[in-house]
Design a protein around this motif. Structure first.
Motif, short mmCIF file in Angstrom:
data_model
loop_
_atom_site.label_atom_id
_atom_site.label_comp_id
_atom_site.label_asym_id
_atom_site.label_seq_id
_atom_site.Cartn_x
_atom_site.Cartn_y
_atom_site.Cartn_z
N VAL A 151 -47.02 32.66 17.19
CA VAL A 151 -47.54 33.76 17.99
C VAL A 151 -48.53 33.16 18.99
CG1 VAL A 151 -48.90 35.89 17.94
CG2 VAL A 151 -47.31 35.37 16.08
N LEU A 152 -48.37 33.50 20.25
CA LEU A 152 -49.25 32.99 21.30
C LEU A 152 -50.13 34.12 21.82
CD1 LEU A 152 -49.99 30.52 23.00
CD2 LEU A 152 -48.21 31.20 24.61
N CYS A 153 -51.45 33.91 21.81
CA CYS A 153 -52.41 34.94 22.21
C CYS A 153 -53.22 34.47 23.41
CB CYS A 153 -53.37 35.24 21.06
SG CYS A 153 -52.55 35.84 19.57
N PHE A 154 -53.49 35.39 24.31
CA PHE A 154 -54.29 35.12 25.49
C PHE A 154 -55.60 35.89 25.38
CE2 PHE A 154 -49.99 34.27 26.67
CZ PHE A 154 -50.06 33.22 27.56
N PRO A 155 -56.75 35.23 25.54
CA PRO A 155 -58.03 35.96 25.44
C PRO A 155 -58.24 36.86 26.65
CG PRO A 155 -58.41 33.68 26.06
CD PRO A 155 -56.94 33.81 25.80
N LEU A 205 -58.02 36.43 13.05
CA LEU A 205 -56.64 36.87 13.02
C LEU A 205 -55.72 35.75 12.54
CD1 LEU A 205 -54.53 39.06 13.67
CD2 LEU A 205 -54.47 38.17 16.00
N ALA A 206 -55.97 34.54 13.00
CA ALA A 206 -55.14 33.39 12.61
C ALA A 206 -55.24 33.14 11.11
CB ALA A 206 -55.57 32.14 13.39
N ARG A 207 -56.43 33.28 10.54
CA ARG A 207 -56.59 33.06 9.10
C ARG A 207 -55.83 34.09 8.28
NH1 ARG A 207 -61.88 31.76 10.85
NH2 ARG A 207 -62.58 33.87 10.41
N VAL A 226 -46.31 31.58 9.58
CA VAL A 226 -46.59 31.96 10.97
C VAL A 226 -47.79 31.18 11.47
CG1 VAL A 226 -47.22 33.84 12.53
CG2 VAL A 226 -45.65 34.27 10.63
N GLU A 227 -47.66 30.58 12.64
CA GLU A 227 -48.76 29.84 13.26
C GLU A 227 -49.22 30.60 14.50
OE1 GLU A 227 -49.49 25.24 14.01
OE2 GLU A 227 -47.87 26.03 15.24
N LEU A 228 -50.51 30.83 14.61
CA LEU A 228 -51.07 31.51 15.76
C LEU A 228 -51.69 30.50 16.70
CD1 LEU A 228 -52.88 34.82 15.90
CD2 LEU A 228 -53.93 32.87 17.01
N GLY A 229 -51.29 30.56 17.95
CA GLY A 229 -51.86 29.70 18.98
C GLY A 229 -52.62 30.56 19.97
N ALA A 230 -53.82 30.16 20.30
CA ALA A 230 -54.64 30.90 21.26
C ALA A 230 -54.88 30.02 22.48
CB ALA A 230 -55.96 31.32 20.63
N LEU A 280 -34.57 29.50 12.87
CA LEU A 280 -35.08 28.90 14.10
C LEU A 280 -35.76 27.57 13.82
CD1 LEU A 280 -36.71 31.99 15.84
CD2 LEU A 280 -34.54 30.91 16.39
N ASN A 281 -35.58 26.62 14.72
CA ASN A 281 -36.26 25.34 14.62
C ASN A 281 -37.41 25.36 15.62
OD1 ASN A 281 -37.08 22.75 14.29
ND2 ASN A 281 -35.28 21.82 15.23
N ILE A 282 -38.63 25.52 15.15
CA ILE A 282 -39.79 25.61 16.02
C ILE A 282 -40.54 24.28 15.96
CG2 ILE A 282 -41.94 26.82 16.46
CD1 ILE A 282 -40.55 29.30 15.84
#
Length: 80
Positions: A31-35, A47-49, A55-59, A8-10
């Motif tokens: 990964v996209l997270c919603f509070p 969690l991101a650390r 893998v990149e976590l976006g909140a 995949l090209n992200i």
């Protein structure tokens, strides 16, 4: 499945609505997270650390929360 994911090209994302920590522009997955209601993106820092290097976590950081606290709060879900 791993072969499919690695192909995949992200593209990197830049938005005041999504906070990436740590910022990993070469990530193979995002990964996209919603509070929770009333929460902010900061609840996902630990969690991101702990995410693998690829893998990149976006909140999501909504207006009126944490570093966007001077912006007006949303009053309609459709605005989000």
């Amino acid at each position: 499945m791993q072969d499919h994911i690695s192909s995949l090209n992200i593209a990197p994302m830049h938005s005041p609505w999504i906070e990436f920590r740590p910022n990993r522009p070469d990530a193979q997955a995002r990964v996209l997270c919603f509070p929770y209601a009333g929460g902010s993106a900061q609840v996902y820092h630990a969690l991101a650390r702990g995410m693998p290097e690829n893998v990149e976590l976006g909140a999501v950081q909504l207006p009126g929360r944490w570093d966007r606290r001077r912006e007006p709060l949303l009053t309609r879900l459709s605005d989000a």
